[in-house]
Design a protein around this motif. Structure first.
Motif, PDB file in Angstrom:
ATOM      1  N   VAL A 262       0.862  -1.181   0.000  1.00 25.91           N
ATOM      2  CA  VAL A 262       0.000   0.000   0.000  1.00 25.91           C
ATOM      3  C   VAL A 262       0.900   1.234   0.000  1.00 25.91           C
ATOM      4  CG1 VAL A 262      -0.194   0.007   2.534  1.00 25.91           C
ATOM      5  CG2 VAL A 262      -1.876   1.237   1.155  1.00 25.91           C
ATOM      6  N   GLY A 263       0.523   2.239  -0.781  1.00 25.60           N
ATOM      7  CA  GLY A 263       1.336   3.438  -0.751  1.00 25.60           C
ATOM      8  C   GLY A 263       1.181   4.315  -1.969  1.00 25.60           C
ATOM      9  N   LEU A 264       2.106   5.250  -2.080  1.00 30.02           N
ATOM     10  CA  LEU A 264       2.120   6.235  -3.158  1.00 30.02           C
ATOM     11  C   LEU A 264       3.572   6.407  -3.585  1.00 30.02           C
ATOM     12  CD1 LEU A 264       0.468   8.401  -4.787  1.00 30.02           C
ATOM     13  CD2 LEU A 264       1.141  10.029  -3.012  1.00 30.02           C
ATOM     14  N   LEU A 265       3.903   5.926  -4.770  1.00 24.98           N
ATOM     15  CA  LEU A 265       5.269   5.959  -5.271  1.00 24.98           C
ATOM     16  C   LEU A 265       5.460   7.082  -6.278  1.00 24.98           C
ATOM     17  CD1 LEU A 265       5.843   2.136  -5.908  1.00 24.98           C
ATOM     18  CD2 LEU A 265       6.557   3.467  -3.900  1.00 24.98           C
ATOM     19  N   ARG A 266       6.660   7.605  -6.335  1.00 28.00           N
ATOM     20  CA  ARG A 266       7.064   8.498  -7.401  1.00 28.00           C
ATOM     21  C   ARG A 266       7.685   7.626  -8.479  1.00 28.00           C
ATOM     22  NH1 ARG A 266       5.938  13.292  -9.830  1.00 28.00           N
ATOM     23  NH2 ARG A 266       7.804  14.499 -10.372  1.00 28.00           N
ATOM     24  N   THR A 267       7.146   7.659  -9.680  1.00 27.36           N
ATOM     25  CA  THR A 267       7.552   6.725 -10.722  1.00 27.36           C
ATOM     26  C   THR A 267       8.013   7.467 -11.976  1.00 27.36           C
ATOM     27  OG1 THR A 267       5.240   6.548 -11.444  1.00 27.36           O
ATOM     28  CG2 THR A 267       6.040   4.872  -9.914  1.00 27.36           C
ATOM     29  N   MET A 268       8.848   6.792 -12.761  1.00 31.71           N
ATOM     30  CA  MET A 268       9.273   7.305 -14.057  1.00 31.71           C
ATOM     31  C   MET A 268       9.554   6.112 -14.957  1.00 31.71           C
ATOM     32  SD  MET A 268      12.576   9.661 -15.116  1.00 31.71           S
ATOM     33  CE  MET A 268      12.030  11.103 -14.202  1.00 31.71           C
ATOM     34  N   ALA A 324       7.655  11.472 -15.475  1.00 30.82           N
ATOM     35  CA  ALA A 324       7.581  11.260 -14.032  1.00 30.82           C
ATOM     36  C   ALA A 324       6.158  11.526 -13.541  1.00 30.82           C
ATOM     37  CB  ALA A 324       8.565  12.165 -13.304  1.00 30.82           C
ATOM     38  N   GLY A 325       5.708  10.714 -12.619  1.00 26.52           N
ATOM     39  CA  GLY A 325       4.367  10.861 -12.068  1.00 26.52           C
ATOM     40  C   GLY A 325       4.264  10.150 -10.733  1.00 26.52           C
ATOM     41  N   TYR A 326       3.047   9.953 -10.289  1.00 25.56           N
ATOM     42  CA  TYR A 326       2.777   9.278  -9.026  1.00 25.56           C
ATOM     43  C   TYR A 326       1.923   8.046  -9.308  1.00 25.56           C
ATOM     44  CZ  TYR A 326       4.450  13.443  -6.584  1.00 25.56           C
ATOM     45  OH  TYR A 326       5.221  14.472  -6.120  1.00 25.56           O
ATOM     46  N   THR A 327       2.205   6.978  -8.584  1.00 26.86           N
ATOM     47  CA  THR A 327       1.443   5.737  -8.720  1.00 26.86           C
ATOM     48  C   THR A 327       0.958   5.303  -7.345  1.00 26.86           C
ATOM     49  OG1 THR A 327       2.711   5.037 -10.660  1.00 26.86           O
ATOM     50  CG2 THR A 327       1.510   3.328  -9.455  1.00 26.86           C
ATOM     51  N   ALA A 328      -0.346   5.281  -7.172  1.00 27.73           N
ATOM     52  CA  ALA A 328      -0.947   4.834  -5.912  1.00 27.73           C
ATOM     53  C   ALA A 328      -1.368   3.372  -6.048  1.00 27.73           C
ATOM     54  CB  ALA A 328      -2.157   5.700  -5.570  1.00 27.73           C
ATOM     55  N   PHE A 329      -1.292   2.636  -4.941  1.00 24.58           N
ATOM     56  CA  PHE A 329      -1.727   1.233  -4.974  1.00 24.58           C
ATOM     57  C   PHE A 329      -2.178   0.816  -3.582  1.00 24.58           C
ATOM     58  CE2 PHE A 329       2.715   1.391  -3.990  1.00 24.58           C
ATOM     59  CZ  PHE A 329       2.969   0.363  -3.090  1.00 24.58           C
ATOM     60  N   ASP A 330      -3.110  -0.089  -3.545  1.00 20.56           N
ATOM     61  CA  ASP A 330      -3.613  -0.651  -2.293  1.00 20.56           C
ATOM     62  C   ASP A 330      -3.968  -2.098  -2.574  1.00 20.56           C
ATOM     63  OD1 ASP A 330      -4.663  -1.205   0.149  1.00 20.56           O
ATOM     64  OD2 ASP A 330      -6.064   0.475   0.207  1.00 20.56           O
ATOM     65  N   LYS A 384      -6.568   9.377  -5.279  1.00 21.61           N
ATOM     66  CA  LYS A 384      -6.834  10.691  -5.854  1.00 21.61           C
ATOM     67  C   LYS A 384      -5.568  11.532  -6.012  1.00 21.61           C
ATOM     68  CE  LYS A 384     -11.174  10.681  -3.231  1.00 21.61           C
ATOM     69  NZ  LYS A 384     -11.942  11.385  -2.169  1.00 21.61           N
ATOM     70  N   LEU A 385      -4.549  11.219  -5.236  1.00 23.33           N
ATOM     71  CA  LEU A 385      -3.383  12.084  -5.170  1.00 23.33           C
ATOM     72  C   LEU A 385      -2.571  12.173  -6.466  1.00 23.33           C
ATOM     73  CD1 LEU A 385      -2.182  11.372  -1.541  1.00 23.33           C
ATOM     74  CD2 LEU A 385      -2.955  13.566  -2.454  1.00 23.33           C
ATOM     75  N   PRO A 386      -2.420  11.088  -7.261  1.00 25.13           N
ATOM     76  CA  PRO A 386      -1.654  11.250  -8.507  1.00 25.13           C
ATOM     77  C   PRO A 386      -2.196  12.359  -9.403  1.00 25.13           C
ATOM     78  CG  PRO A 386      -1.886   8.928  -8.004  1.00 25.13           C
ATOM     79  CD  PRO A 386      -2.743   9.656  -7.012  1.00 25.13           C
ATOM     80  N   THR A 387      -3.508  12.453  -9.528  1.00 21.67           N
ATOM     81  CA  THR A 387      -4.091  13.498 -10.367  1.00 21.67           C
ATOM     82  C   THR A 387      -3.824  14.879  -9.780  1.00 21.67           C
ATOM     83  OG1 THR A 387      -5.826  12.003 -11.142  1.00 21.67           O
ATOM     84  CG2 THR A 387      -6.230  14.366 -11.376  1.00 21.67           C
ATOM     85  N   VAL A 388      -3.999  15.011  -8.463  1.00 20.79           N
ATOM     86  CA  VAL A 388      -3.764  16.299  -7.796  1.00 20.79           C
ATOM     87  C   VAL A 388      -2.305  16.730  -7.967  1.00 20.79           C
ATOM     88  CG1 VAL A 388      -3.705  17.483  -5.569  1.00 20.79           C
ATOM     89  CG2 VAL A 388      -5.608  15.948  -6.119  1.00 20.79           C
ATOM     90  N   MET A 389      -1.378  15.813  -7.725  1.00 22.30           N
ATOM     91  CA  MET A 389       0.032  16.163  -7.745  1.00 22.30           C
ATOM     92  C   MET A 389       0.556  16.410  -9.154  1.00 22.30           C
ATOM     93  SD  MET A 389       0.692  16.462  -4.652  1.00 22.30           S
ATOM     94  CE  MET A 389       2.351  16.987  -5.037  1.00 22.30           C
TER      95      MET A 389
END
Length: 509
Positions: A262-268, A324-330, A384-389
């Motif tokens: 579970v988390g929020l990664l910074r991805t590229m 570069a972006g954000y990837t959320a997963f649970d 929701k955070l990837p879209t916001v960020m």
């Protein structure tokens, strides 16, 4: 050693730029003042933060930031471990101790996403009563923090990670220039000597795994008294070592998240193979030797951005660092969860005062480290955070570019027709000109003033020093255009805007 400033251009009075900066804020729809109800929540929270039970005020922590910074997210203490290796303590401002989920302050931070920095002001993610006051890790102040403990072996590899809430108190606010000077003079205190030692080890580990940290000279808008100027700057060594501690913590955070699913990664994403083939062609054109068996990440560590051909190549390498972006997963970890430039999984957790995502990622890590459930207020927002960020990142990048463009245009608006020394640092794809087919287009970096802009020309010589003529500096659009003056590189029959705004057709031999 002092920070390397390649050149400083002529200054522009602050009064001349005031209206331009205001226009940028309006065009990009940047946030204004904080809503009264959100500000009231922040002021109340500043007076009564939620302090954790664990007391870590015995750790002699220091902060290391630009001299003028007041929004201090991180403090550190470094030490050697008995039997070998190192222990890194990294305290991160605990913004969640001040923000009530779902409240007016929380909603406004989601609208902003991050702090926006402009030459004449900053537009903070959190009200200054928090970001520069009660939540900032200012020296001598008791503060709630997320305290990371990362153990390393003698080579700098991670062996153990823990993060928990704790009370901390920084003992000193250090700045980059003074710290680098102390290191160079041999008078730096032990924690800074260890920062250099650990930072260099982590740089070597980065090289071993194929990670990349580019030292491409960046444009910066810098204040000099009552005026603003442009400078080309590269980071001091101590800034790079400090950044390695932040990268280390982000990698440790990603490890916890991946293990906990579970988390929020910074991805590229990895660059396509064709991008590397193109870079090899560029290296040949610039006469940069790239032996077989030497990786791209190994090559760039041998280059000096002060050499024009090397600077041009390093500029070209930025094309590999896109997406570069954000990837959320649970649940299951996504297949493409890595960050190609870091060459590892990675998460943003070290700047919660300035970046919304870090508050949530930090909360996930605290729970995973303790073996408890991630709080619902944090878990429910991850998707929701990837879209916001990503929206905030785009806006932040636009702020940086438009402010530089404005200062560039102000510096050059009365110099149309003049010639300048420049280096060709990029060659763009061909673009259509209705009146003249598809001429080559490049980007040049002027020697003086510190300007980078588009240049029209035919078969422009990448990495070479050339003479260019300023064709246009449009204050309304904040766009600049040069043309190559050498007949071997010029484009035929291209209309040129005169100082009076009219167009004349110019034919070159």
């Amino acid at each position: 050693m002092p920070q390397r400033v390649l050149t400083v251009g002529s200054a522009v009075p602050a009064s001349d730029l005031a209206a331009g900066f205001d226009a940028v804020r309006v065009e990009l729809q940047l946030p204004g003042a904080y809503p009264p109800e959100a500000l009231a929540e922040a002021e109340a929270a500043a007076k009564a933060p939620r302090l954790p039970e664990t007391d870590a005020t015995d750790l002699p922590m220091v902060t290391l930031d630009p001299a003028t910074s007041k929004d201090l997210d991180q403090a550190m203490h470094l030490e050697k471990r008995e039997g070998g290796g190192y222990r890194v303590y990294y305290a991160i401002a605990d913004v969640a101790a001040f923000v009530t989920p779902g409240g007016a302050l929380d909603l406004e931070t989601h609208r902003r996403g991050e702090t926006y920095y402009m030459p004449d002001m900053r537009i903070p993610l959190h009200p200054e009563v928090l970001s520069e006051g009660a939540a900032s890790l200012l020296p001598g102040r008791l503060r709630p923090a997320l305290l990371w403990r990362v153990d390393l072996d003698s080579s700098g590899e991670i062996t153990d990670v823990d993060v928990r809430r704790a009370r901390v108190r920084s003992r000193a606010k250090l700045d980059y220039a003074g710290t680098q000077a102390a290191l160079d003079a041999g008078t730096a205190e032990p924690v800074i000597q260890l920062l250099r030692e650990i930072g260099m080890l982590r740089q070597q580990r980065e090289a071993d795994r194929g990670g990349i940290s580019l030292n491409v000279p960046a444009q910066a808008v810098v204040q000099h008294g009552d005026s603003w100027a442009l400078e080309y700057q590269t980071p001091l060594p101590v800034e790079n070592w400090n950044a390695q501690i932040s990268l280390l913590t982000g990698m440790a955070a990603a490890g916890l998240m991946v293990a906990g699913k579970v988390g929020l990664l910074r991805t590229m994403p990895d660059p396509p193979a064709l991008a590397y083939h193109r870079l090899r062609r560029v290296a040949r054109a610039l006469k940069i030797r790239w032996p077989d068996g030497v990786s791209y990440s190994e090559l760039i560590r041998t280059l000096d951005p002060a050499i024009p051909a090397h600077a041009a190549f390093l500029q070209e390498t930025t094309t590999l660092m896109r997406g570069a972006g954000y990837t959320a997963f649970d649940g299951e970890v996504p297949e493409k969860a890595g960050h190609s430039a870091v060459a590892s999984t990675y998460a943003h957790v070290t700047a919660p005062l300035r970046r919304l995502a870090d508050r949530y990622a930090g909360e996930v890590c605290v729970a995973l480290s303790a073996g408890t459930e991630v709080p619902e207020w944090a878990r429910s927002e991850l998707a929701k955070l990837p879209t916001v960020m990503e929206g905030a990142d785009r806006r932040g990048n636009s702020v940086d570019r438009e402010c530089v463009d404005l200062v560039e245009t102000m510096l050059l608006k009365d110099r149309v027709g003049e010639e300048f020394d420049a280096v060709v640092i990029d060659l763009n794809e061909r673009i259509d000109w209705d009146h003249n087919g598809k001429p080559d287009v490049g980007v040049v970096q002027l020697t003086q003033p510190a300007v980078r802009a588009r240049c029209d020309g035919h078969d422009l010589p990448l990495g070479r020093e050339i003479q260019v003529r300023l064709v246009d500096a449009d204050l309304k659009t904040r766009r600049i255009l040069f043309e190559a003056t050498d007949p071997a590189y010029t484009v035929r029959d291209r209309p040129v805007k005169n100082n009076n705004g009219s167009n004349d057709s110019v034919s070159t031999p």
